[in-house]
Design an enzyme around this catalytic site. Structure first.
Site, PDB file in Angstrom:
ATOM      1  N   VAL A   1      40.239  48.518  52.426  1.00 47.86           N
ATOM      2  CA  VAL A   1      39.436  48.571  51.201  1.00 47.86           C
ATOM      3  C   VAL A   1      37.945  48.656  51.538  1.00 47.86           C
ATOM      4  O   VAL A   1      37.211  49.470  50.959  1.00 47.86           O
ATOM      5  CB  VAL A   1      39.719  47.344  50.289  1.00 47.86           C
ATOM      6  CG1 VAL A   1      38.892  47.424  49.014  1.00 47.86           C
ATOM      7  CG2 VAL A   1      41.209  47.251  49.962  1.00 47.86           C
TER       8      VAL A   1
ATOM      9  N   GLY B   1      45.193  48.123  41.730  1.00 52.61           N
ATOM     10  CA  GLY B   1      44.463  49.083  42.581  1.00 52.61           C
ATOM     11  C   GLY B   1      43.431  49.854  41.782  1.00 52.61           C
ATOM     12  O   GLY B   1      42.485  49.291  41.235  1.00 52.61           O
TER      13      GLY B   1
ATOM     14  N   GLY C   1      48.167  51.686  54.506  1.00 49.85           N
ATOM     15  CA  GLY C   1      47.184  50.721  54.000  1.00 49.85           C
ATOM     16  C   GLY C   1      47.559  50.128  52.654  1.00 49.85           C
ATOM     17  O   GLY C   1      46.716  49.551  51.972  1.00 49.85           O
TER      18      GLY C   1
ATOM     19  N   GLU D   1      49.888  44.146  52.275  1.00 51.76           N
ATOM     20  CA  GLU D   1      48.994  43.036  52.608  1.00 51.76           C
ATOM     21  C   GLU D   1      49.041  42.800  54.121  1.00 51.76           C
ATOM     22  O   GLU D   1      49.976  43.234  54.802  1.00 51.76           O
ATOM     23  CB  GLU D   1      49.445  41.773  51.873  1.00 51.76           C
ATOM     24  CG  GLU D   1      49.301  41.860  50.361  1.00 51.76           C
ATOM     25  CD  GLU D   1      47.878  42.155  49.925  1.00 51.76           C
ATOM     26  OE1 GLU D   1      46.966  41.394  50.252  1.00 51.76           O
ATOM     27  OE2 GLU D   1      47.681  43.179  49.252  1.00 51.76           O
TER      28      GLU D   1
ATOM     29  N   ASP E   1      52.570  38.631  45.941  1.00 49.70           N
ATOM     30  CA  ASP E   1      51.401  39.422  45.534  1.00 49.70           C
ATOM     31  C   ASP E   1      51.495  39.758  44.038  1.00 49.70           C
ATOM     32  O   ASP E   1      50.513  39.628  43.298  1.00 49.70           O
ATOM     33  CB  ASP E   1      51.337  40.699  46.379  1.00 49.70           C
ATOM     34  CG  ASP E   1      50.199  41.614  45.967  1.00 49.70           C
ATOM     35  OD1 ASP E   1      49.051  41.324  46.348  1.00 49.70           O
ATOM     36  OD2 ASP E   1      50.461  42.606  45.256  1.00 49.70           O
TER      37      ASP E   1
ATOM     38  N   LYS F   1      49.071  38.549  40.813  1.00 47.21           N
ATOM     39  CA  LYS F   1      48.475  39.480  39.848  1.00 47.21           C
ATOM     40  C   LYS F   1      48.890  39.146  38.411  1.00 47.21           C
ATOM     41  O   LYS F   1      48.064  39.216  37.495  1.00 47.21           O
ATOM     42  CB  LYS F   1      48.877  40.911  40.208  1.00 47.21           C
ATOM     43  CG  LYS F   1      48.250  41.391  41.510  1.00 47.21           C
ATOM     44  CD  LYS F   1      48.916  42.664  41.990  1.00 47.21           C
ATOM     45  CE  LYS F   1      48.264  43.215  43.245  1.00 47.21           C
ATOM     46  NZ  LYS F   1      49.047  44.296  43.862  1.00 47.21           N
TER      47      LYS F   1
HETATM   48  P1  NAP Z   1      42.461  44.653  55.895  1.00 39.05           P
HETATM   49  O1  NAP Z   1      42.643  46.109  56.110  1.00 39.05           O
HETATM   50  O2  NAP Z   1      43.269  43.688  56.696  1.00 39.05           O
HETATM   51  O3  NAP Z   1      40.899  44.353  56.115  1.00 39.05           O
HETATM   52  C1  NAP Z   1      40.375  43.056  56.203  1.00 39.05           C
HETATM   53  C2  NAP Z   1      38.974  43.171  56.791  1.00 39.05           C
HETATM   54  O4  NAP Z   1      38.369  41.893  56.786  1.00 39.05           O
HETATM   55  C3  NAP Z   1      38.942  43.668  58.237  1.00 39.05           C
HETATM   56  O5  NAP Z   1      37.865  44.541  58.418  1.00 39.05           O
HETATM   57  C4  NAP Z   1      38.740  42.392  59.052  1.00 39.05           C
HETATM   58  O6  NAP Z   1      38.040  42.633  60.244  1.00 39.05           O
HETATM   59  C5  NAP Z   1      37.888  41.581  58.103  1.00 39.05           C
HETATM   60  N1  NAP Z   1      38.059  40.140  58.273  1.00 39.05           N
HETATM   61  C6  NAP Z   1      39.147  39.396  57.993  1.00 39.05           C
HETATM   62  N2  NAP Z   1      38.911  38.104  58.258  1.00 39.05           N
HETATM   63  C7  NAP Z   1      37.650  38.038  58.711  1.00 39.05           C
HETATM   64  C8  NAP Z   1      36.813  36.962  59.152  1.00 39.05           C
HETATM   65  N3  NAP Z   1      37.246  35.702  59.180  1.00 39.05           N
HETATM   66  N4  NAP Z   1      35.543  37.267  59.520  1.00 39.05           N
HETATM   67  C9  NAP Z   1      35.089  38.542  59.497  1.00 39.05           C
HETATM   68  N5  NAP Z   1      35.818  39.583  59.075  1.00 39.05           N
HETATM   69  C10 NAP Z   1      37.085  39.339  58.695  1.00 39.05           C
HETATM   70  O7  NAP Z   1      42.710  44.259  54.376  1.00 39.05           O
HETATM   71  P2  NAP Z   1      42.610  45.229  53.089  1.00 39.05           P
HETATM   72  O8  NAP Z   1      43.912  45.909  52.899  1.00 39.05           O
HETATM   73  O9  NAP Z   1      41.354  45.998  53.149  1.00 39.05           O
HETATM   74  O10 NAP Z   1      42.550  44.120  51.916  1.00 39.05           O
HETATM   75  C11 NAP Z   1      41.360  43.393  51.698  1.00 39.05           C
HETATM   76  C12 NAP Z   1      41.504  42.622  50.389  1.00 39.05           C
HETATM   77  O11 NAP Z   1      41.718  43.543  49.322  1.00 39.05           O
HETATM   78  C13 NAP Z   1      42.693  41.666  50.316  1.00 39.05           C
HETATM   79  O12 NAP Z   1      42.331  40.548  49.528  1.00 39.05           O
HETATM   80  C14 NAP Z   1      43.769  42.464  49.629  1.00 39.05           C
HETATM   81  O13 NAP Z   1      44.711  41.648  48.957  1.00 39.05           O
HETATM   82  C15 NAP Z   1      42.923  43.228  48.635  1.00 39.05           C
HETATM   83  N6  NAP Z   1      43.505  44.486  48.153  1.00 39.05           N
HETATM   84  C16 NAP Z   1      44.009  45.380  49.034  1.00 39.05           C
HETATM   85  C17 NAP Z   1      44.514  46.586  48.549  1.00 39.05           C
HETATM   86  C18 NAP Z   1      45.082  47.612  49.480  1.00 39.05           C
HETATM   87  O14 NAP Z   1      45.637  48.611  48.980  1.00 39.05           O
HETATM   88  N7  NAP Z   1      44.988  47.461  50.776  1.00 39.05           N
HETATM   89  C19 NAP Z   1      44.502  46.839  47.192  1.00 39.05           C
HETATM   90  C20 NAP Z   1      43.980  45.892  46.301  1.00 39.05           C
HETATM   91  C21 NAP Z   1      43.471  44.721  46.802  1.00 39.05           C
HETATM   92  P3  NAP Z   1      38.657  43.549  61.421  1.00 39.05           P
HETATM   93  O15 NAP Z   1      38.735  44.945  60.849  1.00 39.05           O
HETATM   94  O16 NAP Z   1      37.706  43.448  62.556  1.00 39.05           O
HETATM   95  O17 NAP Z   1      40.014  42.960  61.706  1.00 39.05           O
HETATM   96  N1  HSE Z   2      49.598  45.081  48.791  1.00 40.60           N
HETATM   97  C1  HSE Z   2      49.207  45.396  47.479  1.00 40.60           C
HETATM   98  C2  HSE Z   2      50.216  46.336  46.848  1.00 40.60           C
HETATM   99  C3  HSE Z   2      47.843  46.036  47.485  1.00 40.60           C
HETATM  100  O1  HSE Z   2      51.019  46.912  47.592  1.00 40.60           O
HETATM  101  O2  HSE Z   2      50.216  46.488  45.633  1.00 40.60           O
HETATM  102  C4  HSE Z   2      47.291  46.286  46.113  1.00 40.60           C
HETATM  103  O3  HSE Z   2      46.967  45.084  45.479  1.00 40.60           O
END
Ligand code: NAP
Ligand code: HSE
Length: 436
Positions: free
Chosen positions: A13, A131, A184, A187, A198, A202
């Site tokens: 994200v 999303g 991507g 979670e 999850d 929501k």
């Molecule tokens: P992700 O790809 O795992 O990215 C997490 C990021 O945070 C990474 O860059 C990681 O660093 C960094 N990070 C984690 N812990 C850290 C710490 N203690 N200190 C510094 N940096 C830290 O996760 P994501 O999929 O982007 O999701 C992020 C959030 O958005 C979550 O709350 C998720 O539920 C929400 N979300 C995700 C989606 C989706 O489709 N993916 C959709 C809606 C909401 P590194 O890169 O160096 O590991």
């Molecule tokens: N892991 C979540 C999903 C990301 O698959 O819906 C979006 O919130």
């Protein structure tokens, strides 16, 4: 006027958000005023899909919050801690926050809302549910004049992607989950997706917005798709249904003191093929809101992934930036905070809820079995909609019997099920699912 953005996280994200901020051409003019000032990651050496000046990257997320050049803190790191503490620290520093973190908001939304109200700063969460689908702002504002009867939906992209590919291609569960992770959607710990947590986060958030009060997140009955058997998806298809992971929040009335009685749950559910949610495929999500007087409104679109989620995050940033430009500061009371506080809500005892059920029984293949099962249902006043025998094998003397009930009170269904389980002909209750 430049508005400084601090990113906590540069994963799926975060990188999507950075990509939008770095390419403002053709977008809303305010995007061009947003400047990425500081970004926290865990690993400085990890290759990223976006190129950023090395000096703005750091591994201490508190530096992002403290940086005087950061006006808006965007939390996209995930997890409960340190995310919750960092959000609270940003609020304490008087900085508005945008977060996609449904896990934190579902559990600590009240604490965060109270802190934000005290400081008079916005905390916006559009990306936390659905999303790229705008659903938070419509529930907070556009549908505010309605009495909401029910909010139901497919609100986890990963599981919908898995179920769609299993149904369409007969793909193996493990392979499709690995694809969802690579794309991507999942979670960091995909158990949150496949076990339903999850979606429960929501629906807790949507319920709070729709009904005006928080509910106990840990008390939401939650079942994922991890124990779903492919044969039930197959039988359901033969009976004219598709299986989806459905989250629902429904108002069942109110107590004498005005506390709203809610049935909130997440479960794999059989949907008739002509149901509006049945045609939602792949990573798409859909949320069906039923209200008085609006009727049925459905919100549909991509529910996970970098681009769609970043779209929602940037929309929240722009909202705050717009207010900042109009008023000279990013302060103000998020209507979410007010919306979450106007009345108490509680979860009802599941035994009192009305449901249609799908039941798959493994039985002996002998005369009278279906009759005896029917009697157990009849004794509890459970009306059967259909009963079908699949996969009979005279060699092994066994059969699979699938029953779909009409709408019945859950307590009656459970009592009938206990009697059925005790029948000598019944070898196992192989599956028990909800049906719409
Ligand atoms: P992700 O790809 O795992 O990215 C997490 C990021 O945070 C990474 O860059 C990681 O660093 C960094 N990070 C984690 N812990 C850290 C710490 N203690 N200190 C510094 N940096 C830290 O996760 P994501 O999929 O982007 O999701 C992020 C959030 O958005 C979550 O709350 C998720 O539920 C929400 N979300 C995700 C989606 C989706 O489709 N993916 C959709 C809606 C909401 P590194 O890169 O160096 O590991
Ligand atoms: N892991 C979540 C999903 C990301 O698959 O819906 C979006 O919130």
């Amino acid at each position: 006027m430049t508005i400084g953005i601090g990113l906590l996280g540069l994963g799926t994200v975060g990188a999507g958000v950075a990509e939008i901020l770095l390419t403002p051409q053709g977008r809303h003019p305010l995007v061009g005023q947003l400047a990425l000032k500081r970004v926290a990651v865990r690993d400085l050496n990890r290759p990223r899909p976006v190129e950023l000046p090395a000096e703005i990257l750091c591994t201490d997320p508190q530096q992002v919050v403290n940086d005087p050049a950061v006006d808006i803190v965007v939390e996209v790191m995930g997890g409960l801690e340190p995310a919750r503490s960092l959000i609270l620290a940003a609020i304490a520093a008087g900085k508005p926050v945008v977060t996609a973190n449904k896990a934190v908001i579902a559990r600590y939304g009240e604490e965060i809302a109270a802190a934000a109200a005290e400081q008079g700063v916005y905390v916006l969460i559009e990306a936390a549910v659905g999303g790229g689908i705008p659903i938070i702002e419509p529930l907070k504002q556009s549908l505010g004049g309605n009495r909401i009867q029910r909010v139901s939906g497919i609100i986890n992209g990963t599981t919908n992607y898995i179920l769609s590919r299993m149904a369409d291609e007969g793909a193996a569960y493990g392979d499709v989950l690995a694809d969802a992770q690579r794309l991507g959607y999942a979670e960091a710990d995909p158990a949150a997706d496949v076990e339903g947590g999850d979606a429960a986060d929501k629906i807790a958030i949507l319920s709070g917005l729709a009904y005006g009060g928080a509910i106990e997140r840990s008390a939401i009955p939650t079942e994922g798709i991890n124990r779903l058997d492919a044969c039930d998806v197959n039988y359901a298809a033969q009976l004219g249904y598709v299986v989806k992971l459905v989250a629902t929040a429904q108002c069942l009335g109110s107590d004498a003191d005005g506390t709203v009685q809610l049935d909130v749950r997440v479960s794999p559910t059989l949907l008739p093929k002509d149901h509006p949610l049945a045609g939602v495929h792949g990573v798409n999500n859909a949320i069906l809101v039923e209200g008085d007087p609006v009727g049925r409104v459905m919100f549909y679109g991509p529910g996970a992934g970098a681009g769609p989620t970043a779209s929602a995050v940037v929309a929240d940033i722009l909202n705050i930036a717009g207010i900042r430009e109009a008023t000279g500061n990013g302060g103000g009371l998020d209507p979410l905070l007010a919306a979450n506080r106007w009345r108490p809500c509680r979860l009802v005892d599941q035994g009192q809820t009305l449901n249609r059920n799908y039941l798959r029984l493994q039985t002996g293949d002998q005369a009278g079995v279906i009759g005896r099962i029917g009697s157990c249902f009849g004794d509890e006043g459970v009306s059967i909609r259909s009963i079908v025998q699949f996969e009979a094998s005279s060699e092994r003397n066994d059969a699979e019997i699938v029953v779909i009930t009409h709408e019945v009170q859950e307590d009656n269904f459970r009592r009938a099920l206990a009697s059925i389980t005790a029948l000598p002909d019944v070898k196992a209750v192989a599956a028990c699912l909800r049906t719409l």
